[in-house]
Design a protein around this motif. Structure first.
Motif, short mmCIF file in Angstrom:
data_model
loop_
_atom_site.label_atom_id
_atom_site.label_comp_id
_atom_site.label_asym_id
_atom_site.label_seq_id
_atom_site.Cartn_x
_atom_site.Cartn_y
_atom_site.Cartn_z
N HIS A 20 0.83 -1.21 0.00
CA HIS A 20 0.00 0.00 0.00
C HIS A 20 0.86 1.26 0.00
CE1 HIS A 20 -3.54 -2.43 1.92
NE2 HIS A 20 -3.33 -2.73 0.65
N LYS A 21 2.00 1.19 0.67
CA LYS A 21 2.92 2.33 0.68
C LYS A 21 3.41 2.62 -0.74
CE LYS A 21 5.68 2.62 4.19
NZ LYS A 21 6.80 2.44 5.15
N ALA A 22 3.67 1.57 -1.50
CA ALA A 22 4.10 1.75 -2.89
C ALA A 22 2.98 2.39 -3.72
CB ALA A 22 4.50 0.40 -3.50
N SER A 27 0.37 7.29 -6.33
CA SER A 27 -0.76 8.21 -6.36
C SER A 27 -0.34 9.62 -5.94
CB SER A 27 -1.92 7.69 -5.50
OG SER A 27 -1.52 7.44 -4.19
N ASP A 28 0.62 9.73 -5.01
CA ASP A 28 1.16 11.05 -4.65
C ASP A 28 1.76 11.74 -5.87
OD1 ASP A 28 0.47 10.81 -1.99
OD2 ASP A 28 2.48 10.25 -1.31
N ARG A 29 2.57 10.99 -6.62
CA ARG A 29 3.21 11.57 -7.81
C ARG A 29 2.17 11.95 -8.85
NH1 ARG A 29 7.00 7.48 -7.07
NH2 ARG A 29 6.12 6.21 -8.73
N ALA A 35 -1.77 18.45 -10.55
CA ALA A 35 -1.85 19.80 -10.00
C ALA A 35 -0.93 20.77 -10.74
CB ALA A 35 -1.51 19.78 -8.51
N GLU A 36 0.17 20.25 -11.28
CA GLU A 36 1.18 21.11 -11.90
C GLU A 36 1.10 21.13 -13.43
OE1 GLU A 36 4.81 19.53 -10.41
OE2 GLU A 36 4.36 20.03 -8.31
N ALA A 37 0.22 20.33 -14.02
CA ALA A 37 0.16 20.22 -15.47
C ALA A 37 -0.29 21.54 -16.10
CB ALA A 37 -0.80 19.10 -15.88
N THR A 38 0.40 21.94 -17.16
CA THR A 38 0.03 23.16 -17.89
C THR A 38 0.10 22.97 -19.40
OG1 THR A 38 2.32 23.96 -17.78
CG2 THR A 38 0.81 24.69 -16.03
N THR A 39 0.71 21.89 -19.87
CA THR A 39 0.90 21.69 -21.31
C THR A 39 0.39 20.32 -21.73
OG1 THR A 39 3.08 20.65 -21.14
CG2 THR A 39 3.01 23.07 -21.15
N GLU A 215 9.82 1.70 -4.65
CA GLU A 215 9.09 2.74 -3.93
C GLU A 215 9.40 2.75 -2.43
OE1 GLU A 215 7.59 4.91 -5.53
OE2 GLU A 215 6.81 4.05 -7.38
N LEU A 216 10.20 1.79 -1.95
CA LEU A 216 10.42 1.65 -0.51
C LEU A 216 11.78 2.19 -0.08
CD1 LEU A 216 9.11 -2.02 -0.03
CD2 LEU A 216 7.84 0.13 0.27
#
Length: 239
Positions: A20-22, A27-29, A35-39, A215-216
């Motif tokens: 689940h941590k992975a 999902s965080d990324r 949130a940062e997408a502009t193009t 991811e760990l």
């Protein structure tokens, strides 16, 4: 069960928080990218990252339902687990299609939100008009840039998947894993965990476990490495 300060995972099912941590790392990324997408290039990268997340979710949920939830069918937490898997997979699949739509996505989402708030008998008549407006707005936008509206609606949908995912993980760790721990012996647990971490149908059977390792942190990697050494004899389902 938390994995902090553990030197060894005694019950194989307790590797689940590491998996689940992975998922949460991915999902965080993905949320940050949205949130940062502009193009359009940002949207393309977001689509690829989200596609990998969906691939992992669908495999994980399918195998859990087959080898973990099925033996616990008579227990309510297990049935709830299967329901959450279906809902999560549905949300993820919808969002993948939504992202691929580009600028039209934000407009279509607004159109549908408005339509579904109306009485049922009004839907058919108004939806045709909504689509006319949607088409006109899309023509004005001309698909020349990624709009703030598109990003807002993609991000909103993505948050919906994340919230459902986190709620599901919490439920699974609190209830389903404890049932597995109490009712399925070590051999059975090793079999189900091997199925979750190794995909024998793939060209690279290690694509899941290698991703989890990536991811760990070092402490969690050591826990997973120790557990992996116990999976070697867990190829066949115990009688």
């Amino acid at each position: 069960m938390a994995t902090e300060d553990l030197q060894r995972i005694e019950d194989p099912i307790d590797v689940m928080p590491l998996m689940h941590k992975a998922f949460r790392a991915v999902s965080d990324r993905t949320e940050a990218m949205a949130a940062e997408a502009t193009t359009f290039d940002d949207i393309a990268r977001l689509t690829e990252t989200f596609g990998f997340w969906v691939k992992q979710i669908l495999y994980h949920a399918t195998v859990e339902d087959e080898v973990m939830t099925a033996p616990l069918k008579d227990n309510q937490p297990a049935r709830d687990n299967e329901t959450e898997h279906a809902e999560l997979a549905g949300k993820a699949g919808d969002l993948a299609s939504f992202i691929a739509m580009g600028n039209a996505a934000g407009i279509e989402e607004s159109v549908r939100d408005a339509a579904f708030s109306l009485e049922e008998e009004q839907h058919r008549a108004l939806e045709e008009k909504f689509y006319e407006v949607e088409s006109a707005l899309k023509d004005v936008l001309g698909e020349k840039k990624v709009t703030a509206r598109t990003i807002r609606h993609i991000h909103s949908r993505l948050l919906g998947v994340r919230i459902l995912e986190l709620d599901h993980f919490e439920n699974e760790e609190a209830f389903v894993c404890s049932l597995v721990r109490d009712e399925i012996d070590e051999a059975g647990q090793l079999y189900m965990i091997r199925k979750l971490l190794m995909d024998d149908t793939a060209d690279d059977p290690r694509w899941i476990i290698d991703w989890v390792y990536s991811e760990l942190d070092d402490t969690d990697k050591a826990l997973l490495k120790d557990l992996e050494s116990r999976l070697k004899g867990a190829v066949a389902q115990p009688a």
